[in-house]
Design an enzyme around this catalytic site. Structure first.
Site, mmCIF file in Angstrom:
data_model
loop_
_atom_site.group_PDB
_atom_site.id
_atom_site.type_symbol
_atom_site.label_atom_id
_atom_site.label_comp_id
_atom_site.label_asym_id
_atom_site.label_seq_id
_atom_site.Cartn_x
_atom_site.Cartn_y
_atom_site.Cartn_z
ATOM 1 N N ASP A 87 51.667 21.278 29.620
ATOM 2 C CA ASP A 87 50.890 20.080 29.493
ATOM 3 C C ASP A 87 49.617 20.274 28.874
ATOM 4 O O ASP A 87 48.952 19.314 28.790
ATOM 5 C CB ASP A 87 51.273 19.004 30.413
ATOM 6 C CG ASP A 87 50.540 19.425 31.832
ATOM 7 O OD1 ASP A 87 50.111 20.587 31.936
ATOM 8 O OD2 ASP A 87 50.413 18.441 32.549
ATOM 9 N N SER A 88 49.270 21.349 28.862
ATOM 10 C CA SER A 88 48.051 21.860 28.287
ATOM 11 C C SER A 88 48.196 21.472 26.753
ATOM 12 O O SER A 88 47.122 21.434 26.329
ATOM 13 C CB SER A 88 47.823 23.368 28.273
ATOM 14 O OG SER A 88 48.872 24.210 28.045
ATOM 15 N N GLU A 107 47.135 29.519 39.765
ATOM 16 C CA GLU A 107 46.070 29.293 38.715
ATOM 17 C C GLU A 107 44.732 29.208 39.375
ATOM 18 O O GLU A 107 44.204 28.475 40.307
ATOM 19 C CB GLU A 107 46.400 28.103 37.806
ATOM 20 C CG GLU A 107 45.128 27.710 36.899
ATOM 21 C CD GLU A 107 45.685 26.743 35.731
ATOM 22 O OE1 GLU A 107 46.564 26.250 35.663
ATOM 23 O OE2 GLU A 107 44.625 26.490 34.848
ATOM 24 N N LYS A 119 58.493 22.359 35.017
ATOM 25 C CA LYS A 119 57.255 22.952 36.211
ATOM 26 C C LYS A 119 56.685 21.796 36.821
ATOM 27 O O LYS A 119 56.446 20.738 36.072
ATOM 28 C CB LYS A 119 56.213 23.764 35.281
ATOM 29 C CG LYS A 119 55.353 24.189 36.250
ATOM 30 C CD LYS A 119 54.438 25.551 35.790
ATOM 31 C CE LYS A 119 53.366 25.110 34.435
ATOM 32 N NZ LYS A 119 52.396 24.186 34.999
ATOM 33 N N GLU A 124 53.383 20.463 39.377
ATOM 34 C CA GLU A 124 52.412 20.918 39.864
ATOM 35 C C GLU A 124 51.963 20.363 41.292
ATOM 36 O O GLU A 124 52.458 19.086 41.555
ATOM 37 C CB GLU A 124 50.968 20.309 39.186
ATOM 38 C CG GLU A 124 50.892 20.918 37.936
ATOM 39 C CD GLU A 124 49.424 20.689 37.274
ATOM 40 O OE1 GLU A 124 48.613 20.043 37.772
ATOM 41 O OE2 GLU A 124 49.379 21.025 36.099
ATOM 42 N N ASP A 181 56.470 21.438 31.334
ATOM 43 C CA ASP A 181 55.810 20.695 32.271
ATOM 44 C C ASP A 181 56.337 19.364 32.488
ATOM 45 O O ASP A 181 56.615 18.604 31.438
ATOM 46 C CB ASP A 181 54.230 20.899 32.044
ATOM 47 C CG ASP A 181 53.369 21.893 32.834
ATOM 48 O OD1 ASP A 181 54.045 22.067 33.771
ATOM 49 O OD2 ASP A 181 52.655 22.080 32.050
HETATM 50 O O1 KIV Z 1 49.704 23.515 31.116
HETATM 51 C C1 KIV Z 1 50.022 24.811 30.948
HETATM 52 O O2 KIV Z 1 50.005 25.349 30.002
HETATM 53 C C2 KIV Z 1 49.991 25.570 32.152
HETATM 54 C C3 KIV Z 1 49.780 26.984 32.351
HETATM 55 C C4 KIV Z 1 48.391 27.357 32.018
HETATM 56 C C5 KIV Z 1 50.084 27.611 33.475
HETATM 57 O O3 KIV Z 1 50.247 24.901 33.367
#
Ligand code: KIV
Length: 294
Positions: A50-51, A188, A119, A121, A89
């Site tokens: 989600d970056s 992280e 993924k 968090e 994510d």
């Molecule tokens: O959102 C993302 O790209 C991430 C990575 C930096 C692990 O969670």
């Protein structure tokens, strides 16, 4: 890596890689052409992070990213990957409201978008939702330390686990997530020593970003690695190229060429065959004359 690389890579292969002491390389991708390059380069895991919100959509944090954004971009990445494991994510609020909604959202990432895992968090407080998603046969990757969706709670993007108490809390989070059943864990922005202690105690592979060299794998945001991020990069990111500068230079060249009449050239233009040109001119003239008379 010793021995032939399984193709496509599956979730259980990652555990085998840790057991064999093989490092896992994970990179983010958000679109088809980037996914193709990342996959061709041999990344084991392609993460649709989600970056995306920050490096592609221009938001100041990952919080505005929606389920629809994630599904849209994950579909494009899945089309570009044939070797790596695609994980996406779960965006902010997609797994915070109810277990039912969380499973439905994780299911969209698998069923609609085609990822092989999601993924999530957060530490201990996420084990209930993680178990519910796992119950729906969806592999889950965990993420502790600096979890960007907690940016306001943390008061910024800050290194976590710097005191003994904070470090212990992250270690306990990691062990709880392993017990809940995550297949790997992103660490992280935590001290390297803490990441090493966690990695040593986990059976599942740890994947570090700003967490030192002892993790079982490493991940970078592709725009940081390529030098395509606007503004300063995180201190832990290594820039392997200056793609942003190269893009800007190419675009500047184009603008100059258009303004100076140097683009397109004759070779970059389409042409009529000479006999068609003659016929077209004759007929054009006839039409013009008729119009002139009436
Ligand atoms: O959102 C993302 O790209 C991430 C990575 C930096 C692990 O969670």
């Amino acid at each position: 890596m010793s021995g032939p690389r399984p193709c496509p890579l599956a979730v259980p292969d990652l555990l085998k890689m840790k057991q064999r002491g093989e490092k896992i390389a994970m990179l983010t991708a958000y679109d088809y052409p980037t996914a193709r390059q990342v996959d061709a380069a041999g990344a084991d895991i392609v993460l649709v992070g989600d970056s995306l919100g920050m490096v592609v959509l221009g938001y100041e944090s990952t919080l505005p990213v929606t389920m629809n954004d994630m599904v849209h971009h994950t579909k494009a990445v899945v089309r570009g990957v044939s070797h790596g494991l695609v994980v996406a994510d779960m965006p902010y609020l997609s797994y915070h409201v109810s277990l039912r909604e969380s499973v439905r959202n994780a299911g969209r990432i698998i069923q609609e978008a085609g990822a092989k895992g999601v993924k999530v968090e957060g530490g201990r407080k996420r084990t209930r939702v993680i178990r519910a998603i796992l119950d729906a046969e969806i592999p889950v990757m965990g993420h502790v330390g600096l979890t960007p969706q907690s940016v306001h709670a943390f008061g910024g993007f800050k290194v976590q686990g710097k005191s003994a108490t904070a470090a212990l809390a992250i270690l306990e989070d990691a062990l709880s997530l392993e017990e809940a059943g995550v297949f790997s864990l992103v660490l992280e922005a935590i001290p390297a020593e803490l990441a090493a202690m966690i990695t040593e105690r986990l059976t599942i592979p740890s994947i570090g970003i700003g967490a030192g060299p002892s993790c079982d794998g490493q991940v970078l945001v592709i725009h940081d690695l390529l030098g395509a991020t606007e503004g300063p990069c995180p201190s832990f990111a290594r820039r392997y190229a200056e793609v942003g500068a190269t893009m800007r230079e190419a675009c500047r060249h184009f603008v100059q060429d258009v303004r100076g009449g140097q683009f397109p050239s004759d070779a970059e233009s389409n042409h009529l065959k000479p006999e068609v040109l003659v016929e077209m001119r004759d007929r054009f003239e006839a039409v013009t004359k008729r119009q002139w008379r009436s």
